[in-house]
Motif scaffolding. Sequence first.
Motif, PDB file in Angstrom:
ATOM      1  N   UNK A   4      14.163   3.096   3.772  1.00  0.00           N
ATOM      2  CA  UNK A   4      13.901   4.343   4.497  1.00  0.00           C
ATOM      3  C   UNK A   4      14.695   5.465   3.841  1.00  0.00           C
ATOM      4  N   UNK A   5      13.963   6.322   3.118  1.00  0.00           N
ATOM      5  CA  UNK A   5      14.613   7.387   2.360  1.00  0.00           C
ATOM      6  C   UNK A   5      14.679   8.672   3.179  1.00  0.00           C
ATOM      7  N   UNK A   6      13.637   8.916   3.950  1.00  0.00           N
ATOM      8  CA  UNK A   6      13.557  10.111   4.770  1.00  0.00           C
ATOM      9  C   UNK A   6      12.294  10.021   5.581  1.00  0.00           C
ATOM     10  N   UNK A  25       5.223  -7.918 -10.590  1.00  0.00           N
ATOM     11  CA  UNK A  25       4.042  -8.367  -9.875  1.00  0.00           C
ATOM     12  C   UNK A  25       4.042  -8.038  -8.391  1.00  0.00           C
ATOM     13  N   UNK A  26       5.173  -7.546  -7.858  1.00  0.00           N
ATOM     14  CA  UNK A  26       5.216  -7.175  -6.435  1.00  0.00           C
ATOM     15  C   UNK A  26       4.278  -6.006  -6.164  1.00  0.00           C
ATOM     16  N   UNK A  27       3.762  -5.979  -4.933  1.00  0.00           N
ATOM     17  CA  UNK A  27       2.912  -4.879  -4.494  1.00  0.00           C
ATOM     18  C   UNK A  27       3.775  -3.845  -3.788  1.00  0.00           C
ATOM     19  N   UNK A  28       3.916  -2.680  -4.423  1.00  0.00           N
ATOM     20  CA  UNK A  28       4.833  -1.649  -3.939  1.00  0.00           C
ATOM     21  C   UNK A  28       4.056  -0.433  -3.450  1.00  0.00           C
ATOM     22  N   UNK A  29       4.440   0.062  -2.272  1.00  0.00           N
ATOM     23  CA  UNK A  29       3.807   1.246  -1.702  1.00  0.00           C
ATOM     24  C   UNK A  29       4.846   2.351  -1.551  1.00  0.00           C
ATOM     25  N   UNK A  30       4.431   3.575  -1.900  1.00  0.00           N
ATOM     26  CA  UNK A  30       5.348   4.717  -1.829  1.00  0.00           C
ATOM     27  C   UNK A  30       4.631   5.886  -1.169  1.00  0.00           C
ATOM     28  N   UNK A  31       5.207   6.403  -0.074  1.00  0.00           N
ATOM     29  CA  UNK A  31       4.603   7.568   0.583  1.00  0.00           C
ATOM     30  C   UNK A  31       5.247   8.833   0.031  1.00  0.00           C
ATOM     31  N   UNK A  32       4.568   9.971   0.231  1.00  0.00           N
ATOM     32  CA  UNK A  32       4.997  11.222  -0.400  1.00  0.00           C
ATOM     33  C   UNK A  32       5.192  10.985  -1.899  1.00  0.00           C
ATOM     34  N   UNK A  37      -6.229  -0.875  -0.344  1.00  0.00           N
ATOM     35  CA  UNK A  37      -5.374  -0.782  -1.537  1.00  0.00           C
ATOM     36  C   UNK A  37      -4.388  -1.937  -1.668  1.00  0.00           C
ATOM     37  N   UNK A  38      -4.215  -2.680  -0.580  1.00  0.00           N
ATOM     38  CA  UNK A  38      -3.301  -3.839  -0.634  1.00  0.00           C
ATOM     39  C   UNK A  38      -3.983  -5.091  -0.102  1.00  0.00           C
ATOM     40  N   UNK A  39      -4.993  -5.586  -0.820  1.00  0.00           N
ATOM     41  CA  UNK A  39      -5.674  -6.800  -0.348  1.00  0.00           C
ATOM     42  C   UNK A  39      -4.712  -7.992  -0.292  1.00  0.00           C
ATOM     43  N   UNK A  40      -3.640  -7.961  -1.049  1.00  0.00           N
ATOM     44  CA  UNK A  40      -2.648  -9.053  -1.027  1.00  0.00           C
ATOM     45  C   UNK A  40      -1.384  -8.680  -0.259  1.00  0.00           C
ATOM     46  N   UNK A  41      -1.448  -7.627   0.549  1.00  0.00           N
ATOM     47  CA  UNK A  41      -0.290  -7.238   1.361  1.00  0.00           C
ATOM     48  C   UNK A  41       0.741  -6.434   0.583  1.00  0.00           C
ATOM     49  N   UNK A  42       1.740  -5.964   1.329  1.00  0.00           N
ATOM     50  CA  UNK A  42       2.774  -5.082   0.774  1.00  0.00           C
ATOM     51  C   UNK A  42       4.093  -5.847   0.701  1.00  0.00           C
ATOM     52  N   UNK A  43       4.711  -5.844  -0.480  1.00  0.00           N
ATOM     53  CA  UNK A  43       6.002  -6.522  -0.661  1.00  0.00           C
ATOM     54  C   UNK A  43       7.177  -5.559  -0.527  1.00  0.00           C
ATOM     55  N   UNK A  44       6.936  -4.304  -0.859  1.00  0.00           N
ATOM     56  CA  UNK A  44       8.018  -3.320  -0.785  1.00  0.00           C
ATOM     57  C   UNK A  44       7.444  -1.954  -0.466  1.00  0.00           C
ATOM     58  N   UNK A  45       8.118  -1.229   0.438  1.00  0.00           N
ATOM     59  CA  UNK A  45       7.658   0.106   0.815  1.00  0.00           C
ATOM     60  C   UNK A  45       8.838   1.058   0.759  1.00  0.00           C
ATOM     61  N   UNK A  46       8.665   2.159   0.040  1.00  0.00           N
ATOM     62  CA  UNK A  46       9.662   3.231   0.076  1.00  0.00           C
ATOM     63  C   UNK A  46       9.108   4.309   0.984  1.00  0.00           C
ATOM     64  N   UNK A  47       9.763   4.480   2.135  1.00  0.00           N
ATOM     65  CA  UNK A  47       9.245   5.378   3.168  1.00  0.00           C
ATOM     66  C   UNK A  47       9.902   6.744   3.074  1.00  0.00           C
ATOM     67  N   UNK A  48       9.064   7.751   2.870  1.00  0.00           N
ATOM     68  CA  UNK A  48       9.547   9.130   2.877  1.00  0.00           C
ATOM     69  C   UNK A  48       8.998   9.920   4.055  1.00  0.00           C
TER      70      UNK A  48
END
Lengths: 283, 283
Positions: free
Chosen positions: A187-189, A90-97, A155-166
């Motif tokens: 922080x991956x890259x 149920x967490x809101x996860x965001x992933x760039x790249x 895209x995140x009306x309920x906020x972001x719980x986890x972000x994988x940053x590329x």
Amino acid sequence: MRSCLWEVQVVTSFGIGRVVESTDDKYAKGEIVTGPFLPVAEYCVVPSDFIIKKIEPNGDIPLPDYLSCLGVPGFAAWVGIEVLGEPKAGSNVFISAAAGGVGMYAGQLAKLRGCRVVGSTGSDEKVILVKEEFGYDEAFNYKKETDLDAALSKYFPDGIDMYLDNVGGKMLEAVLNHVNEGARISLCGMISEYNKVWTEREGVRNLLNMVGKGVRMEGFMVGSPSHLARLGDFAREMEGHLRQGRIRSKHKIYHGVESFLESLQSLFSSSNMGKVILQVKPS
Amino acid sequence: MRSCLWEVQVVTSFGIGRVVESTDDKYAKGEIVTGPFLPVAEYCVVPSDFIIKKIEPNGDIPLPDYLSCLGVPGFAAWVGIEVLGEPKAGSNVFISAAAGGVGMYAGQLAKLRGCRVVGSTGSDEKVILVKEEFGYDEAFNYKKETDLDAALSKYFPDGIDMYLDNVGGKMLEAVLNHVNEGARISLCGMISEYNKVWTEREGVRNLLNMVGKGVRMEGFMVGSPSHLARLGDFAREMEGHLRQGRIRSKHKIYHGVESFLESLQSLFSSSNMGKVILQVKPS
């Protein structure tokens, strides 16, 4: 230290090769082996300690998967999501790249944990790819939705719980304006930052939000001893996913050592989709 | 909900008061109690649920210590060092705003763990204070040693393993150029940033170093539920240190509610040393 001469077949920074000659009894001529940080070359001599795995030539997993799903990008996605991010169902996860080598697996791993997953990427074609092929719930093209703050609100009306940053830079800054209490950032890259002297990089101005929201941000390299110690756990889990058809891959294979610069450049131009592989010699 | 009327005696955002009237049987007239986020006022009416602790009037611990060592600054230092930083014996620990309410305890807690501790502060007088009174191994005046990179090279020839950040901005950026593999950064507050709109803050440009060095950075508020759950552990440990004479305090007490603005301003002008307390009425 004993060494062996390899015929390098498929190479990235992490590569697969066939042993041509060996002075180490553990490796025989003709065996297929993997190792990190191979040179971009058709042949090379390496210390046999550099070899990390033998691959069965007639196994059920195609060779390129050892460089992607079971290689560095898959391991990076696993460390970023499972070890550092620990998202709950149920967490809101965001992933760039999101359509890149790491992003495609990161989104799928987060979906396997029951998260809602949104990705950003650099073309409409890749938006479709990550949603239809990799199962992202939503995705957006950051070159069209240039107001990142507005895009994340949408895209995140309920906020972001986890972000994988590329990517780093402006995207990371925008994310820090949308984090929930106790959010995790792996922080991956930072592809936006590599080709700049650090004093010329755009700074992230809202780290104070990490105090108010109790955010944990952690950088990682898959080659660090603490993460490498988990390689066995990763391989077992990911091979399970792969054999059960729970993980999909996309590879872009360039052929011939002369394609190296083109393949490298594709990483910085938003043109690549999935894992970029350079096959230096025909198999 | 029952309430009681307090005569507020000593107030910060966290205060101590004597009960003047109470409709809650748990609190009787004349008892000394503590509670978070009291208004700056000589009297106030608060819900009795806001009271977190009764203090024995003839106990062996002076009242101001309940606001400093055993209050918010002590708890913040404990969370930043012991919970998030987890420095090992021999670790190189850096603390900014070292002579402030949090910094003075943070340095002493790190010393009790066997670390080498260096602090930055805003005057030569405070450099002497933190070394002679709080046991820091080294300290420097950031207003004189304005090349922060050179200062950190000088005081951390072996790099930084843990940083407790109270200031943010340029100091945080400088630290990220000196971090060791696996370093921890606890973000307690950012005094340099509070009075700026976030888009006008100076950004931190070298977060990419967190990737290469596998750095974990975590912000915190002592009032968050996960940290508040450790309040009992903290109180036991800190009261032990205090009674055994292992922790020293410095308080600057302003007298009278009319001194409030002066006391608040001292936090932003580098003029304060130790914990700033406003005693709104004579005891």
